[in-house]
Write an enzyme that holds these catalytic residues in place. Structure first.
Site, PDB file in Angstrom:
ATOM      1  N   GLU A 103       9.222  -7.702  40.557  1.00 23.64           N
ATOM      2  CA  GLU A 103       8.421  -6.615  39.960  1.00 23.64           C
ATOM      3  C   GLU A 103       8.722  -5.215  40.502  1.00 23.64           C
ATOM      4  O   GLU A 103       7.814  -4.467  40.841  1.00 23.64           O
ATOM      5  CB  GLU A 103       6.932  -6.935  40.129  1.00 23.64           C
ATOM      6  N   ASN A 146      13.093 -10.814  39.323  1.00 24.50           N
ATOM      7  CA  ASN A 146      12.000 -11.420  38.544  1.00 24.50           C
ATOM      8  C   ASN A 146      10.994 -10.345  38.137  1.00 24.50           C
ATOM      9  O   ASN A 146      10.642  -9.486  38.943  1.00 24.50           O
ATOM     10  CB  ASN A 146      11.320 -12.461  39.458  1.00 24.50           C
ATOM     11  N   HIS A 159       3.730 -14.227  31.396  1.00 23.58           N
ATOM     12  CA  HIS A 159       2.273 -14.401  31.387  1.00 23.58           C
ATOM     13  C   HIS A 159       1.809 -13.864  30.041  1.00 23.58           C
ATOM     14  O   HIS A 159       1.639 -12.655  29.864  1.00 23.58           O
ATOM     15  CB  HIS A 159       1.633 -13.626  32.542  1.00 23.58           C
ATOM     16  N   GLU A 201       7.241 -17.968  35.105  1.00 23.96           N
ATOM     17  CA  GLU A 201       5.805 -18.074  35.414  1.00 23.96           C
ATOM     18  C   GLU A 201       4.972 -18.243  34.145  1.00 23.96           C
ATOM     19  O   GLU A 201       3.918 -17.619  33.988  1.00 23.96           O
ATOM     20  CB  GLU A 201       5.342 -16.817  36.172  1.00 23.96           C
ATOM     21  N   ASP A 241       2.427 -18.856  31.340  1.00 24.98           N
ATOM     22  CA  ASP A 241       1.083 -19.319  30.964  1.00 24.98           C
ATOM     23  C   ASP A 241       0.647 -18.525  29.736  1.00 24.98           C
ATOM     24  O   ASP A 241       1.182 -17.451  29.473  1.00 24.98           O
ATOM     25  CB  ASP A 241       0.051 -19.256  32.112  1.00 24.98           C
TER      26      ASP A 241
HETATM   27  C1  XIL Z   1      -0.346 -14.922  41.916  1.00 23.51           C
HETATM   28  C2  XIL Z   1      -0.941 -16.235  42.396  1.00 23.51           C
HETATM   29  O1  XIL Z   1      -0.956 -17.139  41.331  1.00 23.51           O
HETATM   30  C3  XIL Z   1      -2.327 -16.009  42.921  1.00 23.51           C
HETATM   31  O2  XIL Z   1      -2.835 -17.213  43.495  1.00 23.51           O
HETATM   32  C4  XIL Z   1      -2.330 -14.900  43.964  1.00 23.51           C
HETATM   33  O3  XIL Z   1      -3.649 -14.622  44.369  1.00 23.51           O
HETATM   34  C5  XIL Z   1      -1.703 -13.640  43.394  1.00 23.51           C
HETATM   35  O4  XIL Z   1      -0.417 -13.932  42.926  1.00 23.51           O
HETATM   36  N1  XIL Z   1       3.335 -12.496  39.344  1.00 23.51           N
HETATM   37  C6  XIL Z   1       3.912 -13.171  40.390  1.00 23.51           C
HETATM   38  C7  XIL Z   1       3.148 -14.209  41.112  1.00 23.51           C
HETATM   39  O5  XIL Z   1       5.112 -12.974  40.643  1.00 23.51           O
HETATM   40  O6  XIL Z   1       3.504 -14.280  42.462  1.00 23.51           O
HETATM   41  C8  XIL Z   1       1.665 -13.996  40.986  1.00 23.51           C
HETATM   42  O7  XIL Z   1       1.009 -15.116  41.580  1.00 23.51           O
HETATM   43  C9  XIL Z   1       1.287 -13.822  39.545  1.00 23.51           C
HETATM   44  C10 XIL Z   1       1.956 -12.616  38.954  1.00 23.51           C
END
Ligand code: XIL
Length: 496
Positions: free
Chosen positions: A206, A248, A284, A314, A316
């Site tokens: 990020e 990422n 996401h 990641e 969802d």
């Molecule tokens: C999130 C975790 O799922 C949580 O448990 C934590 O509190 C915060 O981070 N992008 C990412 C992940 O790269 O590392 C993040 O994970 C979600 C967003």
């Protein structure tokens, strides 16, 4: 050559274009004069050296695949997610909550049955591994690595350098020199500790801002400029020759301002010979604005054309704001999982998909975005349509896109012609008429909230038939945690 460069990430884990260059280099021209012969000998020597280097880079020892095939006896029918992925040698991963893994046997057994890759949801982050300067706690992450090895899974390392979940000693008052030192020390210790056990590392997470195509003004960027990225990758490569190294980021699924900025960054890194192998796309998603297969594939392909691999890191899919019954929401979610998996399968160098968890019981979404059901298994570990969708997508069957009127943008096209616009607040009304403020969009033929807006937004104060007005009103506080807002600097709100 075809053989050398086949598979999501080719045999040697070396970008195909480098291979092609090498083969051309070795085979070009037959020696005629003695000088040419000498040159040819040099080329061959160089070729052998390259081959040694390429083999050293190989991160997918055939042993992993052999073991995996043995484990996936149902590989032909593709009855589990990992078996469906293995039909094209793709990794199907899940982020793991280490606590749940140790305390919840159902969680552990489904994880082992369904996935062939794991990512530590938190256990490998800088601030979690090294809360106190110079003291690393590898215990929980080591437990995950052991679990993965026992169950023939690969481990994705996440994440060496990120502006969130940093240790307390990395803050605005640290000096540039000190920051450089602690970053290098952290990568050395961490990549060194896990060397040989990691399939790929998210080296930098990020680093691009949400608006304006700029780099994020993190402590790392403010103190070290973009060079922190180069340094992070070079340090990681020196410590772990075998791990693939990834950049990422989120909100990069389709071609938009942010993914353009990531693309430009990748080009700069490659031009500076930074050792980077691929890009992770977080995914996401909100079901209302999920991308089409075409949008995903088109975007992936411009990155693979740079010689990089791509992966979904990641996944969802939030559904709480979709209008409809719970069954309709989950069915839509299933189609989205299917499209995402199918899109990855359509791209040769998309090596796999990781979802951010796999059961709604432990998803991070509830605490960051409000109660939702974003994953493949429900709170009681029952399979949801998302499970079947992902499985079918991995087997190559794409779900149909949502039907829409000719004048409307498809799902996920929301941002296309409206850079920086995001929706928040109550769900869209489907047919309401409204007028006021300064700009509007006219939407007709829309029967579902996820149908998106009209391709050409109208503007002006004249009275128009609209389903919703969009006013460019600045909110004083972001509507979601800063790092997750699609456009935190310019959140826009739909006013009724
Ligand atoms: C999130 C975790 O799922 C949580 O448990 C934590 O509190 C915060 O981070 N992008 C990412 C992940 O790269 O590392 C993040 O994970 C979600 C967003």
């Amino acid at each position: 050559l075809t053989w050398l460069s086949s598979g999501p990430e080719n045999l040697f884990g070396v970008p195909s274009f480098k291979m092609a260059r090498f083969v051309e280099e070795v085979l070009s021209g037959c020696p005629r004069s003695s000088q040419e012969k000498k040159r040819m000998r040099m080329r061959l020597a160089l070729g052998v050296l390259c081959l040694v280097w390429a083999c050293a880079e190989s991160v997918e020892p055939s042993a992993i695949d052999a073991e995996e095939s043995a484990l996936d006896s149902d590989i032909v029918s593709g009855e589990t997610l990992r078996a469906a992925g293995a039909t094209t040698r793709r990794k199907v991963g899940a982020a793991v909550d280490i606590d749940a893994l140790s305390k919840d046997p159902t969680y552990a057994s489904i994880l082992a049955r369904e996935f062939n890759a794991v990512t530590a949801e938190n256990a490998m982050k800088w601030g979690v591994l090294q809360q106190t300067r110079g003291v690393w706690n590898f215990g929980p992450a080591d437990a995950l690595v052991r679990f993965a090895q026992q169950n023939k899974m690969v481990v994705r390392g996440h994440a060496l350098v990120w502006h969130l979940q940093l240790p307390p000693f990395v803050n605005d008052s640290i000096s540039a020199d000190d920051l450089r030192n602690v970053m290098v020390a952290h990568i050395n210790a961490t990549a060194g500790h896990f060397a040989g056990k990691i399939y790929g590392w998210d080296v930098v997470n990020e680093a691009v801002d949400d608006t304006g195509g700029k780099m994020r003004e993190s402590v790392l960027f403010k103190k070290l400029g973009e060079s922190f990225i180069d340094l992070a990758f070079r340090t990681a490569r020196a410590k772990d020759l075998n791990a693939r190294l990834y950049y990422n980021d989120y909100a990069t699924e389709i071609q938009n301002e942010k993914s353009d900025a990531v693309y430009a960054l990748m080009k700069r890194l490659i031009a500076r010979n930074v050792p980077i192998d691929g890009v992770g796309f977080q995914y996401h998603l909100d079901a209302r604005t999920a991308p089409t297969v075409e949008q995903m594939v088109t975007n992936f392909k411009r990155f693979t054309a740079l010689g990089l691999s791509v992966n979904i890191s990641e996944l969802d899919v939030r559904v709480k704001d979709v209008v409809g019954t719970q069954a309709q929401k989950l069915a839509l979610q299933g189609r989205i999982y299917q499209r995402v998996a199918a899109a990855c399968r359509q791209v040769t160098r998309c090596y796999g998909i990781t979802s951010w968890g796999f059961t709604d019981k432990y998803s991070w979404i509830d605490s960051f975005f409000g109660a939702d059901d974003p994953l493949q298994f429900d709170d009681a570990f029952a399979k949801k349509p998302a499970y079947e969708g992902q499985r079918l997508g991995l087997l190559g069957e794409a779900a149909p896109e949502e039907p829409i009127g000719a004048e409307l943008l498809p799902n996920g096209g929301f941002e296309n012609g409206l850079t920086g616009w995001t929706g928040s607040g109550a769900p869209f009304a489907l047919t309401a008429e409204a007028r006021s403020q300064t700009s509007a969009v006219k939407v007709t033929g829309r029967t579902e909230t996820y149908h998106g807006v009209l391709t050409t937004p109208a503007s002006g104060k004249s009275r128009q038939q609209v389903s919703r007005w969009f006013s460019r009103r600045r909110l004083s506080a972001p509507v979601c945690p800063t790092h997750m807002c699609e456009s935190p600097a310019r959140p826009l709100r739909m006013a009724g």
